[in-house]
Write a protein that holds these residues in place. Sequence first.
Motif, PDB file in Angstrom:
ATOM      1  N   LEU A 162      24.323 -49.915  15.458  1.00 33.44           N
ATOM      2  CA  LEU A 162      24.165 -49.469  13.954  1.00 33.44           C
ATOM      3  C   LEU A 162      24.927 -50.447  13.294  1.00 33.44           C
ATOM      4  N   ALA A 163      25.952 -51.159  13.843  1.00 36.66           N
ATOM      5  CA  ALA A 163      26.786 -52.039  12.942  1.00 36.66           C
ATOM      6  C   ALA A 163      25.867 -53.332  12.554  1.00 36.66           C
ATOM      7  N   VAL A 164      25.053 -53.980  13.607  1.00 41.18           N
ATOM      8  CA  VAL A 164      24.193 -54.861  13.240  1.00 41.18           C
ATOM      9  C   VAL A 164      23.164 -54.580  12.503  1.00 41.18           C
ATOM     10  N   MET A 165      22.558 -53.321  12.254  1.00 42.58           N
ATOM     11  CA  MET A 165      21.528 -52.788  11.258  1.00 42.58           C
ATOM     12  C   MET A 165      22.240 -52.781   9.894  1.00 42.58           C
ATOM     13  N   ALA A 166      23.367 -52.267   9.881  1.00 41.55           N
ATOM     14  CA  ALA A 166      24.213 -52.103   8.586  1.00 41.55           C
ATOM     15  C   ALA A 166      24.552 -53.542   7.945  1.00 41.55           C
ATOM     16  N   MET A 167      24.877 -54.607   8.677  1.00 44.10           N
ATOM     17  CA  MET A 167      25.359 -55.920   8.473  1.00 44.10           C
ATOM     18  C   MET A 167      23.804 -56.542   7.742  1.00 44.10           C
ATOM     19  N   LEU A 168      22.857 -56.538   8.731  1.00 36.16           N
ATOM     20  CA  LEU A 168      21.818 -57.309   8.295  1.00 36.16           C
ATOM     21  C   LEU A 168      21.119 -56.589   6.929  1.00 36.16           C
TER      22      LEU A 168
ATOM     23  N   ALA B 271      19.222 -63.941  12.318  1.00 33.18           N
ATOM     24  CA  ALA B 271      19.272 -63.651  13.857  1.00 33.18           C
ATOM     25  C   ALA B 271      20.913 -63.436  14.125  1.00 33.18           C
ATOM     26  N   VAL B 272      21.102 -62.292  14.760  1.00 36.36           N
ATOM     27  CA  VAL B 272      22.143 -61.930  15.165  1.00 36.36           C
ATOM     28  C   VAL B 272      22.753 -62.926  16.349  1.00 36.36           C
ATOM     29  N   GLU B 273      23.977 -63.734  16.235  1.00 38.52           N
ATOM     30  CA  GLU B 273      24.285 -64.303  17.158  1.00 38.52           C
ATOM     31  C   GLU B 273      25.442 -63.379  18.147  1.00 38.52           C
ATOM     32  N   SER B 274      26.123 -62.671  17.551  1.00 38.56           N
ATOM     33  CA  SER B 274      27.165 -61.907  18.489  1.00 38.56           C
ATOM     34  C   SER B 274      27.412 -60.380  17.662  1.00 38.56           C
ATOM     35  N   CYS B 275      27.887 -59.684  18.359  1.00 40.04           N
ATOM     36  CA  CYS B 275      28.438 -58.302  17.857  1.00 40.04           C
ATOM     37  C   CYS B 275      29.461 -57.991  18.953  1.00 40.04           C
ATOM     38  N   ASP B 276      30.594 -58.161  18.244  1.00 40.63           N
ATOM     39  CA  ASP B 276      31.895 -57.610  19.337  1.00 40.63           C
ATOM     40  C   ASP B 276      32.794 -56.616  18.573  1.00 40.63           C
ATOM     41  N   ARG B 277      32.998 -55.841  19.392  1.00 43.46           N
ATOM     42  CA  ARG B 277      33.965 -54.671  18.850  1.00 43.46           C
ATOM     43  C   ARG B 277      35.566 -55.320  18.430  1.00 43.46           C
ATOM     44  N   ILE B 278      36.063 -54.930  17.552  1.00 42.46           N
ATOM     45  CA  ILE B 278      37.513 -55.464  17.036  1.00 42.46           C
ATOM     46  C   ILE B 278      38.408 -54.395  16.878  1.00 42.46           C
TER      47      ILE B 278
ATOM     48  N   ILE C 220      19.868 -75.930   5.153  1.00 42.78           N
ATOM     49  CA  ILE C 220      18.445 -75.239   5.619  1.00 42.78           C
ATOM     50  C   ILE C 220      18.851 -74.206   6.403  1.00 42.78           C
ATOM     51  N   GLY C 221      20.088 -73.652   6.485  1.00 45.39           N
ATOM     52  CA  GLY C 221      20.546 -72.522   7.258  1.00 45.39           C
ATOM     53  C   GLY C 221      22.151 -72.385   7.083  1.00 45.39           C
ATOM     54  N   PHE C 222      22.608 -71.189   7.487  1.00 47.23           N
ATOM     55  CA  PHE C 222      24.144 -70.940   7.456  1.00 47.23           C
ATOM     56  C   PHE C 222      24.360 -69.950   8.527  1.00 47.23           C
ATOM     57  N   PHE C 223      25.885 -69.732   8.772  1.00 48.49           N
ATOM     58  CA  PHE C 223      26.275 -68.985   9.791  1.00 48.49           C
ATOM     59  C   PHE C 223      27.440 -68.028   8.682  1.00 48.49           C
ATOM     60  N   THR C 224      27.360 -66.784   9.007  1.00 54.82           N
ATOM     61  CA  THR C 224      28.453 -65.995   8.714  1.00 54.82           C
ATOM     62  C   THR C 224      28.730 -64.674   9.475  1.00 54.82           C
ATOM     63  N   THR C 225      30.103 -64.249   9.236  1.00 50.78           N
ATOM     64  CA  THR C 225      30.667 -63.281   9.943  1.00 50.78           C
ATOM     65  C   THR C 225      31.030 -61.987   9.200  1.00 50.78           C
ATOM     66  N   ARG C 226      30.698 -60.714   9.547  1.00 49.68           N
ATOM     67  CA  ARG C 226      31.231 -59.737   8.623  1.00 49.68           C
ATOM     68  C   ARG C 226      31.682 -58.712   9.559  1.00 49.68           C
ATOM     69  N   TYR C 227      32.569 -57.764   9.001  1.00 50.74           N
ATOM     70  CA  TYR C 227      33.391 -56.725   9.811  1.00 50.74           C
ATOM     71  C   TYR C 227      32.570 -55.581   9.172  1.00 50.74           C
ATOM     72  N   VAL C 228      32.118 -54.864  10.105  1.00 55.07           N
ATOM     73  CA  VAL C 228      31.475 -53.467   9.967  1.00 55.07           C
ATOM     74  C   VAL C 228      32.045 -52.456  10.630  1.00 55.07           C
TER      75      VAL C 228
ATOM     76  N   GLY D  73      33.677 -46.959  15.304  1.00 56.33           N
ATOM     77  CA  GLY D  73      34.196 -48.216  15.903  1.00 56.33           C
ATOM     78  C   GLY D  73      34.314 -49.374  14.939  1.00 56.33           C
ATOM     79  N   PHE D  74      34.730 -50.476  15.133  1.00 53.20           N
ATOM     80  CA  PHE D  74      34.829 -51.529  14.296  1.00 53.20           C
ATOM     81  C   PHE D  74      34.474 -52.885  14.808  1.00 53.20           C
ATOM     82  N   TYR D  75      33.204 -53.786  14.083  1.00 53.65           N
ATOM     83  CA  TYR D  75      32.515 -54.683  14.789  1.00 53.65           C
ATOM     84  C   TYR D  75      32.597 -55.925  13.974  1.00 53.65           C
ATOM     85  N   ALA D  76      32.626 -57.274  14.511  1.00 46.21           N
ATOM     86  CA  ALA D  76      32.486 -58.375  13.937  1.00 46.21           C
ATOM     87  C   ALA D  76      30.916 -58.592  14.118  1.00 46.21           C
ATOM     88  N   VAL D  77      30.120 -58.986  13.327  1.00 40.39           N
ATOM     89  CA  VAL D  77      28.806 -59.251  13.403  1.00 40.39           C
ATOM     90  C   VAL D  77      28.511 -60.676  12.886  1.00 40.39           C
TER      91      VAL D  77
END
Length: 94
Positions: A39-45, A69-76, A24-32, A2-6
């Motif tokens: 497993l997508a979250v683990m790979a992205m982190l 910290a993971v904010e979201s993980c959505d299937r894309i 002092i912090g950031f947001f980022t989104t990656r596709y995995v 599957g494909f995920y946006a983390v």
Amino acid sequence: MGFYAVMVTGSGIRLALDDGYIAIGFFTTRYVAAQNGELAVMAMLDNLRKEWASGALGDVDEAGVPELAVESCDRIGFLKWLRRPSGYTFYPAR
């Protein structure tokens, strides 16, 4: 497969920004691509930690490796996954 946006929040950094503020912090989104969301979250982190440790950001961050910290993980869909975003949105101390 599957494909995920983390989306992840990073905190505990100290990074001088161009406008004179300190991030002092950031947001980022990656596709995995992964078998499931966990497993997508683990790979992205893992990839993000490696990117931070070996890249230019790690060299200029005065505080070290950020806490993640993971904010979201959505299937894309596959076509969205092909776009693969990169980069960060930093937020300053106010």
